[in-house]
Scaffold this active site. Structure first.
Site, PDB file in Angstrom:
ATOM      1  CB  CYS A   1      13.352  -3.992 -18.408  1.00  0.00           C
ATOM      2  SG  CYS A   1      13.495  -5.347 -19.557  1.00  0.00           S
ATOM      3  CG  ASP A   2      15.371  -2.805 -15.107  1.00  0.00           C
ATOM      4  OD1 ASP A   2      14.155  -2.789 -14.853  1.00  0.00           O
ATOM      5  OD2 ASP A   2      16.059  -3.827 -15.029  1.00  0.00           O
TER       6      ASP A   2
ATOM      7  CB  CYS B   1      16.485  -5.793 -19.563  1.00  0.00           C
ATOM      8  SG  CYS B   1      15.220  -5.258 -20.723  1.00  0.00           S
TER       9      CYS B   1
END
Ligand code: NDP
Length: 316
Positions: free
Chosen positions: A144-145, A141
């Site tokens: 997300c990261d 992701c």
């Protein structure tokens, strides 16, 4: 409201799944006095628990640890009276009333309405190194990261729209992005292809597969093999700091396929942008019905909608 059934192991609302969609549905259903039961499954907290800090969930200006966020949602749902079961559902019958479900411990449970929030699982290549470096350089992701790879070198695997989107997103943060594509062409839509191919920070490695990752304290590089025809093969190391998978997601919809319409990729089809399905009393929330956005905040919102629809249905 319909009178409550006197069947043993009966619930008015069964929520299957414990990601942001499931827990939010539980908060709303519990606050509506529906005493929901929630099946938490094998991975309480869902996909989000595979990441570290969440910095794009509103309300946390300093970010929040993903596990803490999910634990908070769980507590909130429980505080209003949600019954949590640490079980998975192994069978669902949505063609009988009340709906019937079998759990992994052999118990049966019946429900007047159900909210399916089983999520989706990112596909991985299946390399042992992916597990070894999970959360230490391997991610599925970018939204997300990606932030943790500012000014670093990353690679994205895949040639579809997701991979191109992730590569473009990461190019806004990282110093260099390699896109590792197994075929000699991209499968993504023309506009996404163009965006990737014209981005100076992105280098596409066509006809290339990953065979391993290496590094002492997290990912420091990928072992790649470039193969063109039968005789042209080159194995080499590519130094990178982050390795992002973008080769698709499996929606966890298998159990419900006999009863609910799914699209060609297995995502459950809902009606007119609502959480409603063709079966009255059956609602869907989160990534199992969302091939496009796949964000915690959106899953949470759809969980709220599903609970509101269930409440309306039960009041009829
Ligand atoms: P896709 O199935 O479209 O693409 C998957 C990509 O991963 C392909 O390039 C595929 O290669 C590659 N791949 C699969 N398995 C492997 C493997 N083992 N090793 C290496 N590469 C592999 O998935 P997406 O998630 O990209 O998209 C899913 C759907 O969602 C699509 O319909 C897409 O259009 C849509 N979507 C739309 C968006 C938008 O409109 N903004 C954004 C994101 C997705 P190969 O081509 O060789 O099979």
């Amino acid at each position: 409201m319909k009178p409550e059934s006197t069947l043993p192991n009966h619930t008015r609302v069964l929520i299957i799944g414990s990601g942001p969609a499931g827990y939010t549905a539980a908060i709303y259903a519990a606050r509506a006095n529906l005493s929901p039961t929630l099946l938490e499954g094998l991975q309480p907290g869902g996909q989000l628990t595979t990441t570290t800090d969440i910095e794009n969930f509103p309300g946390f200006p300093d970010g929040i640890d993903a596990n803490e966020l999910m634990e908070n949602m769980r507590k909130q749902a429980e505080s209003f009276g949600t019954k949590m079961l640490q079980n998975t559902c192994t069978n669902a019958q949505l063609n009988v009333r009340p709906f019937q479900f079998t759990l992994d411990n052999g118990d049966n449970i019946t429900a007047d309405s159900v909210i399916i929030a089983t999520g989706a699982s990112a596909k991985y290549l299946g390399l042992p190194d992916e597990q070894k470096y999970m959360g230490r350089g391997v991610s599925a992701c970018a939204t997300c990261d990606g932030f943790f790879y500012r000014k670093k070198i990353v690679a994205v695997v895949g040639g579809g729209d997701t991979a191109c989107e992730e590569a473009s997103y990461l190019a806004g943060l990282a110093s260099k992005v390699y896109l590792i594509v197994r075929k000699p062409f991209l499968r993504a839509s023309k506009i996404m292809q163009e965006r990737v191919l014209t981005n100076e920070k992105i280098e596409v490695l066509f006809e290339t597969n990953t065979i391993g990752l290496y590094g002492e304290n997290g990912v420091e590089g990928a072992k790649l093999v470039y193969r063109k025809g039968e005789n042209d093969e080159k194995v080499y190391d590519l130094p990178i700091d982050g390795f992002f998978l973008a080769i698709g997601h499996h929606p966890n919809s298998e159990l419900f396929k006999d009863y609910l319409e799914t699209d060609t990729n297995g995502f459950i089809v809902t009606k007119d942008d609502t959480p409603c399905t063709d079966v009255p009393g059956v609602y869907v929330a989160g990534d199992v019905a969302d091939p496009k956005y796949r964000q915690a905040i959106i899953a949470a919102g759809s969980g709220a909608k599903a609970a509101m629809e269930a409440e309306k249905y039960l009041a009829q």
